[in-house]
Design an enzyme around this catalytic site. Structure first.
Site, PDB file in Angstrom:
ATOM      1  N   SER A   1       0.536  -1.191  -0.103  1.00 17.82           N
ATOM      2  CA  SER A   1       0.179   0.087  -0.020  1.00 17.82           C
ATOM      3  C   SER A   1       0.734   1.240  -0.159  1.00 17.82           C
ATOM      4  O   SER A   1       1.584   1.603  -0.929  1.00 17.82           O
ATOM      5  CB  SER A   1      -1.089   0.048   1.167  1.00 17.82           C
ATOM      6  OG  SER A   1      -2.188   0.871   1.061  1.00 17.82           O
TER       7      SER A   1
ATOM      8  N   ASP B   1      -8.494  -6.204  -4.769  1.00 13.44           N
ATOM      9  CA  ASP B   1      -7.944  -4.849  -4.043  1.00 13.44           C
ATOM     10  C   ASP B   1      -8.714  -3.804  -4.707  1.00 13.44           C
ATOM     11  O   ASP B   1      -9.271  -3.885  -5.774  1.00 13.44           O
ATOM     12  CB  ASP B   1      -6.495  -4.915  -4.569  1.00 13.44           C
ATOM     13  CG  ASP B   1      -5.672  -4.031  -3.751  1.00 13.44           C
ATOM     14  OD1 ASP B   1      -6.311  -3.479  -2.866  1.00 13.44           O
ATOM     15  OD2 ASP B   1      -4.264  -3.881  -3.512  1.00 13.44           O
TER      16      ASP B   1
ATOM     17  N   HIS C   1      -6.902  -6.201   0.071  1.00 13.79           N
ATOM     18  CA  HIS C   1      -5.705  -5.369  -0.070  1.00 13.79           C
ATOM     19  C   HIS C   1      -4.628  -5.674   1.142  1.00 13.79           C
ATOM     20  O   HIS C   1      -5.040  -5.525   2.415  1.00 13.79           O
ATOM     21  CB  HIS C   1      -6.206  -3.983   0.270  1.00 13.79           C
ATOM     22  CG  HIS C   1      -5.178  -2.844   0.239  1.00 13.79           C
ATOM     23  ND1 HIS C   1      -4.724  -2.444  -0.840  1.00 13.79           N
ATOM     24  CD2 HIS C   1      -4.689  -2.067   1.218  1.00 13.79           C
ATOM     25  CE1 HIS C   1      -3.829  -1.440  -0.636  1.00 13.79           C
ATOM     26  NE2 HIS C   1      -3.776  -1.103   0.821  1.00 13.79           N
TER      27      HIS C   1
END
Length: 628
Positions: free
Chosen positions: A151, A304, A339
């Site tokens: 991320s 995601d 994610h």
């Protein structure tokens, strides 16, 4: 350099085990992990790495006490509070130090203990570059640095890779799409948009991360004093709780955070931009004309926030002419997880409502081998026979591999949206057919009211304050609405594996000068459960390109083509393929108010009467990449 070794939490725990392999550290208590790190590592806390403009970035350096020579280094750069004690940071440091690496964690500019003004992505082309230079110049460094993170700790790596820094030996970007500006067919500007429609997740994320009134510690402190402050003062301000389920409906969108009492900051700057605004080129986003120079091991996920740009960038990096070695050494792993949840992959894996069987994948071992290959020079650590693409196929529920993405054997299968003019809802007559419709087939019509948008259930998303749960959730609740067009294939008698980029082409009309068209691809099980596979959306004004906005002529048929969905799913015998079309997917995407005006600054909307046409030369269809 003063050395501040990680503190032992006195009296809290018994003596930690005297030795442990990296894979054992997850079983330590937090305090035991701190103790073990103090036993095996030299820890230099809050070192100020100097940038070219004199700003210092607060940096923790963890390295093995028993090192016999210069060390390879793993750099984890973060906007989050990971310099003060963090269980995750401690375990990461233990893992890498025990493997003979220095592990460096650095706060981005303007975050927590670093100096300067914050900007999303942390100035990768300057601060990122200077950080690599600083690490390579340290007496404990062997001159080779690998960047790692998921991320926010992955996104900054992309623009840095274009710089081809001599010390940047390898990288592992995980869930990195918010670092991509434009790549190939995707122009999402850091996932701020999909198809020109803003995503709500960033509004919520910025509320938590962007803080122009942050506390700062005084400049000029020596490292020992700064390290003491880091250990005992986390500077992690807690903002008031927000009921996002109601706040996300606030109009105008541009005042959503100001309504909470927030001072003007990053949100106001970004929400004022269009998808083609030249200002997107001024920050840290990666654009596909910037080149590529670093061997990369990518980790992506079907559910995601934006899998499409991630896979497009993987392909782009493989095609670079800047660095032949980098182009030849791009590898990607795509899992069915949400994610950054790669550690969740395992037996009896579920995504949303769907059982996906054994999704086990040892991502940690692969990352360790990757860095051993590029940072330690152990050529046999990462096998040359490793497939460039490893992906989990849903439906088959097993891992597959390929030499490229999509696999070379993929063939395009076109399926047409058809009906007798009544595809509204699950109970309508919409069908998905291999046969093109004849002239005269009636269009499907529905009313889109922005004050009563179609709810988001599942799909790909993240970081949204709990508004949307990502994953393979059942869509029948949505399909029951009359403003959702539902097109379903016949029951399959043979398996159909769809792997790659899925394109939709729609012939549409509207009573409004501007509106949105949202598309979903769904796998319908024999019991009727409708598992979402992917979704996309496009704002009609951008149908000719983001740099050429044009309003619709009410009632006139136009062509819209959303950016592709990206999946791998086998529709098994007994299942059906389904496509949904409507004009909203909220709260994932900002609602179009249908006025044709500056949508994000308006505080009221109008109802649009929208239609999907599918007759003769106005056929609407979806193109599936089918693996034969």
């Amino acid at each position: 350099m003063n050395r501040i070794v990680a503190a032992v939490v006195a009296g809290v725990i018994a003596m930690a085990p005297m030795a442990a392999s990296a894979q054992d550290y997850g079983r330590y208590s937090d305090a035991a992990a701190q103790t073990e790190l103090g036993r095996i590592a030299i820890v230099d806390m809050a070192v100020m790495a100097p940038m070219r403009d004199g700003i210092g970035l607060a940096t923790n350096v963890y390295r093995p006490k028993d090192a016999k020579g210069p060390l390879p280094t793993i750099l984890w750069k973060t906007p989050y509070n990971e310099l003060a004690y963090s269980p995750r940071t401690t375990r990461n440091a233990l893992t890498w130090v025990s493997r003979g690496y220095a592990f460096v964690v650095q706060n981005e500019r303007g975050r927590y203990f670093s100096e300067g003004e914050y900007e999303i992505l942390g100035y990768p082309q300057t601060d990122g570059y200077d950080s690599l230079t600083w690490i390579a110049a340290q007496p404990w460094s062997n001159g080779k640095v690998g960047t790692l993170g998921c991320s926010s700790s992955a996104e900054w790596q992309l623009a840095l890779a274009a710089q081809n820094h001599p010390a940047h030996a390898a990288m592992v970007p995980q869930a990195a799409a918010a670092g991509i500006g434009k790549v190939g067919r995707f122009q999402e500007q850091g996932n701020w948009y999909t198809g020109g429609v803003p995503r709500n997740l960033f509004f919520i994320w910025l509320y938590g991360v962007d803080n122009p009134q942050r506390a700062q510690i005084p400049s000029g402190l020596d490292q020992e004093e700064r390290a003491r402050i880091v250990r005992y003062n986390d500077l992690d301000a807690k903002k008031p709780e927000v009921k996002w389920s109601s706040q996300i409906r606030h109009l105008p969108v541009s005042e959503m955070l100001a309504d909470l009492g927030e001072p003007p900051a990053t949100f106001e700057t970004l929400i004022a931009r269009t998808p083609a605004d030249p200002a997107w080129r001024e920050g840290g986003l990666y654009h596909d004309d910037m080149g590529w120079g670093v061997p990369s091991l990518w980790f992506n996920s079907w559910y995601d926030v934006s899998i499409g740009p991630n896979m497009e960038l993987f392909n782009h990096a493989r095609s670079t002419t800047q660095d032949a070695e980098a182009a030849a050494n791009q590898y990607v792993v795509v899992g069915p997880n949400n994610h950054c949840a790669f550690a969740a992959l395992g037996p009896n894996f579920r995504s949303g409502d769907r059982d996906l069987g054994d999704a086990s994948f040892d991502s940690d071992a692969m990352v360790h081998a990757w860095f051993d290959r590029w940072l330690k020079g152990e050529r046999g650590a990462f096998s040359e026979s490793t497939p460039h693409v490893q992906y989990f196929n849903m439906g088959e529920n097993r891992w597959r591999s390929a030499a490229q993405w999509p696999p070379a054997e993929v063939k395009t299968v076109r399926m047409y949206l058809r009906s007798s003019g009544g595809a509204n809802s699950l109970n309508g007559d919409g069908r998905l057919s291999l046969e093109a419709p004849p002239a005269g087939e009636a269009p499907d019509r529905y009313r889109y009211d922005p004050m009563n948008p179609v709810q988001t259930i599942g799909g790909g998303d993240c970081c949204n304050g709990g508004l949307v749960l990502a994953g393979a959730y059942d869509q029948r609740q949505i399909e029951a609405r009359n403003d959702v067009l539902v097109y379903t294939s016949d029951v399959l008698t043979q398996p159909m594996q769809v792997t790659g980029f899925v394109d939709a082409v729609l012939k549409v009309s509207s009573s409004a000068p501007d509106t949105d068209y949202a598309v979903k691809l769904v796998d319908v099980a024999p019991d009727g459960t409708a598992y979402i596979l992917g979704d996309t959306i496009i704002r009609a004004r951008y149908r000719n390109g983001f740099d050429r906005p044009a309003m619709l002529t009410p009632g006139e048929v136009a062509t819209v083509q959303p950016t592709p969905m990206t999946i791998s799913n086998t529709f098994q015998p007994g299942h059906r393929i389904r496509v949904e079309v409507t004009s909203s997917n909220f709260p994932k995407f900002v609602r179009n108010l249908n006025t044709g005006g500056a949508n994000e600054t308006e505080n009221s909307g109008v109802v649009a009467d929208n239609a999907v046409h599918h007759a003769g030369d106005q056929a609407s269809y979806i193109e599936l990449p089918v693996l034969k």
